[in-house]
Structures are given as structure tokens and as C-alpha cells.
Design a protein around this motif. Structure first.
Motif, mmCIF file in Angstrom:
data_model
loop_
_atom_site.group_PDB
_atom_site.id
_atom_site.type_symbol
_atom_site.label_atom_id
_atom_site.label_comp_id
_atom_site.label_asym_id
_atom_site.label_seq_id
_atom_site.Cartn_x
_atom_site.Cartn_y
_atom_site.Cartn_z
ATOM 1 N N ILE A 236 6.963 -0.862 0.108
ATOM 2 C CA ILE A 236 7.138 -2.088 -0.671
ATOM 3 C C ILE A 236 6.173 -2.106 -1.859
ATOM 4 O O ILE A 236 6.530 -2.516 -2.972
ATOM 5 C CB ILE A 236 6.921 -3.328 0.206
ATOM 6 C CG1 ILE A 236 8.021 -3.405 1.275
ATOM 7 C CG2 ILE A 236 6.895 -4.602 -0.621
ATOM 8 C CD1 ILE A 236 7.783 -4.465 2.332
ATOM 9 N N LEU A 237 4.947 -1.647 -1.649
ATOM 10 C CA LEU A 237 3.942 -1.683 -2.712
ATOM 11 C C LEU A 237 4.269 -0.734 -3.867
ATOM 12 O O LEU A 237 4.073 -1.095 -5.037
ATOM 13 C CB LEU A 237 2.565 -1.335 -2.133
ATOM 14 C CG LEU A 237 1.826 -2.462 -1.424
ATOM 15 C CD1 LEU A 237 0.649 -1.913 -0.621
ATOM 16 C CD2 LEU A 237 1.343 -3.505 -2.427
ATOM 17 N N LEU A 238 4.771 0.448 -3.571
ATOM 18 C CA LEU A 238 4.997 1.442 -4.624
ATOM 19 C C LEU A 238 5.919 0.932 -5.730
ATOM 20 O O LEU A 238 5.605 1.104 -6.913
ATOM 21 C CB LEU A 238 5.543 2.736 -4.014
ATOM 22 C CG LEU A 238 4.503 3.630 -3.323
ATOM 23 C CD1 LEU A 238 5.193 4.737 -2.537
ATOM 24 C CD2 LEU A 238 3.545 4.234 -4.352
ATOM 25 N N PRO A 239 7.062 0.305 -5.424
ATOM 26 C CA PRO A 239 7.933 -0.188 -6.494
ATOM 27 C C PRO A 239 7.791 -1.687 -6.747
ATOM 28 O O PRO A 239 8.712 -2.337 -7.251
ATOM 29 C CB PRO A 239 9.325 0.114 -5.938
ATOM 30 C CG PRO A 239 9.169 -0.152 -4.465
ATOM 31 C CD PRO A 239 7.731 0.185 -4.108
ATOM 32 N N GLY A 295 -2.319 3.474 -5.418
ATOM 33 C CA GLY A 295 -3.598 3.503 -4.716
ATOM 34 C C GLY A 295 -3.631 2.528 -3.549
ATOM 35 O O GLY A 295 -4.126 2.865 -2.458
ATOM 36 N N LEU A 296 -3.099 1.324 -3.752
ATOM 37 C CA LEU A 296 -3.048 0.335 -2.675
ATOM 38 C C LEU A 296 -2.117 0.797 -1.551
ATOM 39 O O LEU A 296 -2.421 0.603 -0.368
ATOM 40 C CB LEU A 296 -2.582 -1.012 -3.225
ATOM 41 C CG LEU A 296 -3.547 -1.707 -4.192
ATOM 42 C CD1 LEU A 296 -2.877 -2.910 -4.835
ATOM 43 C CD2 LEU A 296 -4.816 -2.135 -3.461
ATOM 44 N N ALA A 297 -0.984 1.403 -1.927
ATOM 45 C CA ALA A 297 -0.072 1.942 -0.912
ATOM 46 C C ALA A 297 -0.769 3.022 -0.094
ATOM 47 O O ALA A 297 -0.634 3.084 1.134
ATOM 48 C CB ALA A 297 1.185 2.497 -1.588
ATOM 49 N N ALA A 312 -4.259 -5.233 0.834
ATOM 50 C CA ALA A 312 -3.579 -4.393 -0.149
ATOM 51 C C ALA A 312 -2.355 -5.103 -0.727
ATOM 52 O O ALA A 312 -2.135 -5.079 -1.944
ATOM 53 C CB ALA A 312 -3.177 -3.064 0.485
ATOM 54 N N CYS A 313 -1.581 -5.739 0.133
ATOM 55 C CA CYS A 313 -0.395 -6.452 -0.344
ATOM 56 C C CYS A 313 -0.787 -7.645 -1.222
ATOM 57 O O CYS A 313 -0.150 -7.900 -2.256
ATOM 58 C CB CYS A 313 0.452 -6.922 0.834
ATOM 59 S SG CYS A 313 1.290 -5.575 1.717
#
Length: 334
Positions: A236-239, A295-297, A312-313
Motif C-alpha cells: 500500500i505504501l509503495l504506490p 523507505g517507509l515500505a 510508517a503508514c
């Protein structure tokens, strides 16, 4: 394991650039995108460069699998290749003569459903399998279309997919992702790098639907594979920027009862250029944002615990919101 996917990067980059040079005269003659009121370009520009990326990805993945041996990946790789080609053909026809939205969605539903069934695996063990599969198919169709919607600015797709595919390649090289998605991520990264010099502002070549639709499919499949492998938060984080811009724009247009199937200029990245941001400033911010999201992912995968995932989210949402807010405001100079 590591060297084979890495070799696909320069191979796909070379094939992509070479195919573009070979096909560009034909695209210049038969596939010109002429500017209109909703366009971000001002002069007729050839489109369809995405076919070079698609062919480079398929050839690179096929070559590596042929040398290594496809093994258990053979069936899924075959389904992925056919699904990608199906959407490339759909996009090529639509680039030349616009197709009905119902036909586009119907073909997308079939190919996405085929890939979801091929992947298998479970994301939500407590949810009935048919419900989970239906949600995954709908999410895949939406991702295919949002990539198409977001491909409206020079280097925008490059700025989104290069960090995403590079992150997946690094994850796979460290053993966190199976071989096939690692290889596809590497090939897609290479194909985009080969395309990037021709699409840099001011672009001499556009991706076209022949590229954006299959790239959206490949991206959706890669993220689904990551989620099934235990990286749902990372997937979810990447895109997240693409998801936020496209989904919020769709929601806003639905509330205004605007025809959502028609082209428009109300995405945040489009509003940014209308508000005085140079194209390079828009895609530069998106690229840096996507690096931060990668980076967060990665943090959610390195330290898989709920506090890290929540932090992170939350950080990802805050970063995306800050970029959307900046794009919505008129740029001040000085």
C-alpha cells in the motif's frame, strides 16, 4: 538467484531504447497525440512508446527464464505474459480509435481475474475466498486504470515506477520476494530506464495506453505478490501517492456528478502545473516522495511489528498529504 534478475535491468533498458529508436518513425507517422484543452503538451507528439517497454520486459523475462529454467513459475509467467500482451493490444487499439469504457473494463476484468487466480495465496484468512478474490480483482482493475489516469505528464510514470520497481528488486535480492516477481521488477525497471531519456521534459515520446495499461497490470501483479508474501502494508505504501491522487480525484468528480469516464485536468499533479509548477518540479517532488515511501515500505518489512507499521503508514499519509496540499496551492516565486 541475485545475478539473473540484475542482468535483466541493462538487458531490458537496451532493448527498450533500441526498440524506441526503431519504432519512433512509425509512431511519428501513425500515432501522433495532438494537444487539446486537457493536454499537458502544446505540440503534436508521438505516443505508443510503451510498446517498447512491454516487449523489452517480456523478452528479458523470457530470456532469463529460458536460461535458468522456469520451473514452478512457468504457468504463472505464461499467464502474466498473455495478460500483459492483451492489455497492450487493447491500449494500442484505443490509442488509434477510442474504445467504449465497457469494453475496456471487460477485458481488464478478465485478465486481472486470471492473474489473481494464478497467484493464489491468502491476504485475509478470516474472509471467504470468493470475497477476497473479488476484492483483489476490483483493486487490480482500479490500479490498471489509475496508472492510465496518472500518465498525463512527462516523466510521471518514470517517477512513480522507478522507485517502486527498484525497491522490489532490492527486496527480492535480499530474499524477501520470490524469483519471478523479482525478475519482472528488474525487467520493468530496465524498460523504464530505456524509455526515460525519450520522455524527459519536454517529451519527444509518450507512453500511450499501449504502455500505461500493461504497466498498470504489471504493477498491480507485483504489489499483489508482495502483499501475499506478507508485505501488505508495503504494497500500500509503495504506490500511495498514485492511490491518493487518483482515488481522491475520482471521489471529488463523483460528488460533483461529473462524467468520470471523460478525460479531464483535475488530478493534483495537473492542478500543480496550472498553479505555476514547472513539469520538472512536479515530477521531481513525486520522485522524491516515492523514494521516501519506498523507505517507509522497507521499514515495515525489516521490522514487522504493528508499531512500526502504524508509524510508517502515518508518516506516508502525512508526506502524501503535504505534496497534494502543495500542488493544490498557487506557486509563489521569490
Amino acid at each position: 538467484m541475485v545475478l539473473a534478475p540484475l542482468a535483466a535491468v541493462p538487458l531490458a533498458a537496451g532493448l527498450s531504447a533500441g526498440l524506441i529508436l526503431a519504432l519512433r518513425p512509425l509512431l511519428q507517422r501513425y500515432a501522433l497525440a495532438r494537444p487539446n484543452a486537457r493536454s499537458s503538451h502544446t505540440v503534436p507528439t508521438p505516443q505508443g512508446g510503451g510498446i517498447a517497454i512491454v516487449l523489452a520486459v517480456l523478452a528479458s523475462v523470457g530470456a532469463v527464464l529460458a536460461l535458468r529454467g522456469a520451473g514452478l513459475d512457468a504457468l504463472e509467467a505464461l499467464i502474466l505474459a498473455h495478460a500483459t500482451l492483451a492489455l497492450a493490444i487493447l491500449g494500442a487499439v484505443d490509442d488509434i480509435r477510442p474504445l467504449p469504457a465497457s469494453l475496456r473494463l471487460g477485458v481488464q476484468a478478465v485478465v486481472v481475474a486470471g492473474l489473481v487466480m494464478a497467484v493464489g495465496g491468502r491476504l485475509m484468512p478470516g474472509v471467504p475466498v470468493p470475497v477476497e478474490r473479488a476484492v483483489a480483482i476490483l483493486a487490480g482493475i482500479w490500479f490498471v486504470n489509475l496508472v492510465n489516469f496518472m500518465d498525463g505528464l512527462d516523466w510521471m510514470t518514470v517517477a512513480a515506477f522507478v522507485p517502486l520497481t527498484a525497491a522490489l528488486l532490492l527486496l527480492g535480492a535480499s530474499g524477501g520476494l520470490p524469483f519471478l516477481p523479482t525478475l519482472v521488477a528488474a525487467a520493468l525497471l530496465g524498460g523504464l530506464l530505456g524509455f526515460a531519456p525519450f520522455n524527459r521534459p519536454v517529451a519527444r515520446l509518450f507512453l500511450g495506453d499501449v504502455g500505461s495499461l500493461p504497466l498498470g497490470l504489471l504493477g498491480a501483479w507485483l504489489l499483489y505478490r508482495l502483499a501475499v508474501a506478507g508485505g501488505l502494508a508495503a504494497a500500500i505504501l509503495l504506490p500511495l501517492y498514485y492511490l491518493a491522487d487518483a482515488t481522491l480525484t475520482l471521489g471529488r468528480r463523483l460528488l460533483r456528478r461529473e462524467p468520470v469516464w471523460q478525460a479531464h485536468r483535475s488530478h493534483w499533479y495537473q492542478r500543480a502545473t496550472d498553479n505555476g509548477f514547472p513539469v520538472i518540479a512536479v515530477v521531481g517532488r513525486v520522485f522524491l516522495l516515492n523514494l521516501a515511501l519506498a523507505g517507509l515500505a522497507g521499514a515495515t518489512l525489516l521490522w514487522p511489528s504493528w508499531p512500526v507499521t502504524v508509524l510508517a503508514c502515518g508518516a506516508g499519509i502525512a508526506l502524501v498529504a503535504s505534496v497534494l496540499h502543495a500542488f493544490a496551492r498557487r506557486r509563489t516565486i521569490g
